[in-house]
Design a protein around this motif. Structure first.
Motif, short mmCIF file in Angstrom:
data_model
loop_
_atom_site.label_atom_id
_atom_site.label_comp_id
_atom_site.label_asym_id
_atom_site.label_seq_id
_atom_site.Cartn_x
_atom_site.Cartn_y
_atom_site.Cartn_z
N UNK A 1 -8.94 -8.63 -8.80
CA UNK A 1 -7.69 -8.53 -9.55
C UNK A 1 -7.95 -8.29 -11.05
N UNK B 1 1.40 3.39 -6.28
CA UNK B 1 0.63 2.89 -5.14
C UNK B 1 -0.46 1.93 -5.60
N UNK B 2 -1.25 2.37 -6.57
CA UNK B 2 -2.34 1.50 -7.02
C UNK B 2 -1.79 0.26 -7.73
N UNK C 1 0.97 -1.35 -7.01
CA UNK C 1 1.48 -2.33 -6.03
C UNK C 1 0.35 -3.04 -5.31
N UNK C 2 -0.78 -2.34 -5.08
CA UNK C 2 -1.89 -3.03 -4.41
C UNK C 2 -2.40 -4.17 -5.28
N UNK C 3 -2.15 -4.07 -6.60
CA UNK C 3 -2.55 -5.14 -7.52
C UNK C 3 -1.37 -6.04 -7.86
N UNK C 4 -0.25 -5.86 -7.16
CA UNK C 4 0.94 -6.67 -7.41
C UNK C 4 1.50 -6.46 -8.82
N UNK D 1 3.94 -7.07 0.71
CA UNK D 1 4.23 -6.04 -0.29
C UNK D 1 3.13 -4.98 -0.29
N UNK D 2 1.87 -5.42 -0.20
CA UNK D 2 0.77 -4.44 -0.16
C UNK D 2 0.87 -3.57 1.08
N UNK E 1 3.56 -0.97 0.76
CA UNK E 1 3.23 0.19 -0.07
C UNK E 1 2.16 1.06 0.56
N UNK F 1 -9.50 -2.80 -4.72
CA UNK F 1 -8.23 -3.48 -4.93
C UNK F 1 -8.22 -4.75 -4.09
N UNK F 2 -7.28 -5.65 -4.37
CA UNK F 2 -7.29 -6.90 -3.60
C UNK F 2 -6.76 -6.75 -2.17
#
Lengths: 309, 380
Positions: free
Chosen positions: A80, A103-104, A106-109, B6-7, B10, B223-224
């Protein structure tokens, strides 16, 4: 991360692939607010090092702490807070600039207003604000790379790992790219970049030269130049190549490198100028010889030569 | 949990944009399956009609001509050549002009008239053993019925009373589920299964490895996102597309080919869903172990071929060697073929099909789990 701990701390990092030791006992650290450059020829182990720091490759031996997290024990722990941009950033060509960023993010919130503001600021810095609706596949090479950087930075990382980020990028985009990096330093990030452009290496706060998986030296460019053992001579002559082969291996002569229409020759003592002048005159070559300050390239070439010797 | 969903959401948005943005890809997902369903529905048949044949009649009697006209009158045969020389037969069969040649010996009618056994020779191109077998069967039937009529006619001349009471056995046929024994009814549900397998396998087999090739996989790894989220994000879109394709081509089978859907649509849907899980799981597994898209395509091709052959689509599993019969238990297609044909033609429900459903569910869950475990967020 503990007070006073370096955002990137590597000790004795080692990684082998079948038949080669790609990284061999690497030790260095990168501080907050610093751009640290890993320089080295192809196959020196730069990408392998970056991948281990990014947590996508498991080290064979050694310690890796990134953003306060021990990556050997917990490779997912720092994701993160870390950003990693490989040589070829993975963009989805069927998606627009905005969709790739989202997109990127959201993957990191990262979402909502924070995401919008950060994206707008990064895109403006990259000079790409008017291309937000364009498909990533339709961008030029430099723009793709800048979009990659925007995507990689969208989650406001503390540690940024860039693997040859400006490879194949035009000079204007490269300058913009570096402007973005400098502007990030204000946020207190640490940047580790690899580069094969030696003019870029000069822009780093500190550089480390990697050769065959080992660290040859590591310091600020100024200190490295000041401590350089030897003298660089610039020789300007009509046809530098035959002159280069004439000088190679002479007593007191180190590396000989063709630079533009002349040569950079490293000698052990400035007094060698007279000797070289005589030798060249004896060979019937007219040339001007002048002592100059070493460039990073000179350091690099001479260090590799000594490393081999 | 919210972060996970959420992940995943997306991931799905991204996948759908990738798949559906391009007009050509959109067409490719739905067009070819429907077109292939229509074409294969007509082509996949075991029925043998209009077998080209040659006749070599050395007897030239009323009886021999009558036999030949019976062949001509049958819809199974086309008498294309009437030959005079035996040597012509080999040439016609070699060139594939005829599949069968019937040679009636001289003296055919004379022997029949004396009440003795008369011979006719059949030469058949048995390189396609199935056509040869079925063709011979039809030929035998035509010749046999002619022989019976000839016997009756001669009996009624010599002993009219005995002719009425000749003992015989008649088998009354009652073909269940497919009264007309239409092979289209048998094959159309099978073709649905084959198309589903090909579509889903080829789509998923390249899905993960494609990201590896374009370099986005390395980016996703930093990414996480969790690996289960990534694999689900890759699976769900193809699951939905597969379901849509299944609906479309089943509609073609039901409404265009008029294959009766006697069982419950919901049982068919459940079977399709469970089969899709297996096909997706295997496709994903191939994708996670392949280094390039090309490798993935070749691997999935090597899976698809045996999966169809060992499914009972064409040749029945019961005719295979015992060892191979056990091997088919690992093939999700085998269960799906049974479910398709049973629900369509027999109209049976879960009470009968639960072993097949359980088999497909087990394979699906196993393969999907293996894919998730096999997929590492690591470049090694």
């Amino acid at each position: 991360m503990k007070e006073g701990e370096s955002p990137i701390a590597v000790r004795g990092l080692t990684k082998s692939f079948p038949g080669v030791r790609a990284v061999d006992g690497l030790t260095f650290s990168v501080e907050r607010g610093e751009i640290f450059g890993l320089v080295g020829p192809d196959g020196a182990g730069k990408t392998t090092t970056m991948r281990m720091l990014a947590g996508v490759l498991t080290p064979e031996a050694g310690e890796v702490r990134v953003a306060g997290c021990d990556l050997v024990k917990d490779p997912e722990g720092a994701k993160q807070r870390v950003s990693y941009m490989p040589q070829r950033f993975g963009l989805y060509e069927e998606l627009t600039v905005d969709e790739n960023i989202r997109f990127y993010a959201r993957l990191f919130q990262v979402k909502g207003k924070a995401c919008e503001e950060r994206a707008a600021r990064l895109l403006a810095g990259a000079g790409m604000s008017e291309f937000r609706g364009r498909l990533a596949g339709k961008l030029s090479g430099g723009m793709k790379q800048k979009l990659g950087l925007v995507c990689a930075l969208i989650h406001t990382p503390e540690v940024i790992l860039l693997d040859e980020p400006t490879n194949g990028v035009d000079p204007v985009s490269r300058r913009e790219f570096w402007a973005i990096l400098y502007s990030l330093l204000g946020e207190g990030v640490s940047i580790l970049t690899t580069t094969s452009y030696l003019d870029e290496a000069e822009r780093c706060h500190r550089i480390a030269l990697l050769h065959e998986g080992r660290l040859l030296f590591c310091d600020t460019p100024a200190a490295l130049k000041a401590n350089f053992a030897g003298q660089v001579l610039s020789i300007v002559t009509g046809d530098p190549r035959p002159v280069a082969s004439l000088l190679e291996g002479r007593p007191g002569v180190g590396s000989v490198m063709v630079v533009g229409d002349g040569l950079h020759v490293v000698v052990d003592d400035p007094a060698r100028v007279a000797q070289l002048k005589n030798e060249l005159a004896a060979a019937g070559v007219t040339a001007s010889i002048e002592a100059v300050a070493p460039t990073v390239e000179d350091l690099f070439v001479e260090a590799v030569r000594r490393g081999k010797g | 949990m919210r972060a996970m969903l959420s992940r995943l959401r997306h991931m799905l948005v991204k996948e759908f944009i990738q798949v559906l943005r391009d007009k050509r890809t959109r067409f490719l997902l739905l067009g070819p399956p429907v077109i292939q369903m229509v074409v294969f529905g007509y082509a996949a048949t075991l029925e043998i009609k209009h077998v080209p044949m040659a006749v070599l009649d050395y007897d030239q009697s009323q009886a021999s001509r009558e036999l030949v006209s019976r062949f001509e009158g049958s819809r199974y045969f086309d008498v294309r050549y009437r030959l005079t020389d035996r040597r012509q037969v080999a040439d016609l069969i070699d060139r594939g002009e005829v599949t069968m040649a019937v040679e009636i010996d001289a003296g055919f009618a004379r022997l029949l008239g004396k009440g003795e056994t008369a011979h006719a020779q059949v030469i058949v191109d048995a390189s396609n053993s199935n056509t040869a077998l079925v063709g011979l069967g039809y030929l035998n039937e035509v010749a046999g019925s002619y022989a019976r009529e000839y016997q009756l006619a001669s009996l009624s001349r010599t002993a009219p009373l005995a002719a009425g009471g000749l003992p015989t056995i008649v088998l009354d046929k009652r073909p269940w589920y497919n009264t007309d024994m239409s092979s289209q009814w048998f094959f159309v549900p099978g073709v649905i299964g084959n198309l589903m397998l090909v579509i889903v396998m080829t789509l998923t087999a390249v899905s993960v490895v494609r990201e590896r090739e374009i370099g986005t996989l390395e980016q996703i790894m930093v990414t996480p996102i969790r690996r289960s989220e990534f694999i689900l994000g890759k699976t769900i879109p193809f699951f939905l597309i597969g379901g849509l394709d299944a609906t479309l081509i089943s509609a073609v089978g039901t409404f265009w080919f008029k294959v009766p859907l006697r069982g419950s649509v919901w049982v068919l849907a459940l079977g399709t869903v469970l089969f899709l899980l297996g096909a997706l799981g295997i496709g994903l597994f191939i994708s996670t172990v392949s280094a390039t898209q090309q490798q993935a395509m070749v691997t999935s091709f090597f899976f698809i071929m045996p999966a169809i052959i060992f499914s009972g689509f064409g040749s029945p599993i019961s005719s295979m060697p015992t060892f191979l019969q056990y091997l088919t238990l690992l093939n999700p297609m085998r269960y799906f073929q049974t479910v398709l044909r049973s629900v369509y033609l027999k109209g049976v429900g879960i009470d009968v099909l639960w072993p097949q459903m359980a088999g497909m569910a087990a394979i699906g869950i196993f393969m999907l789990s293996v894919s998730v475990l096999r997929f590492h967020k690591s470049l090694e």
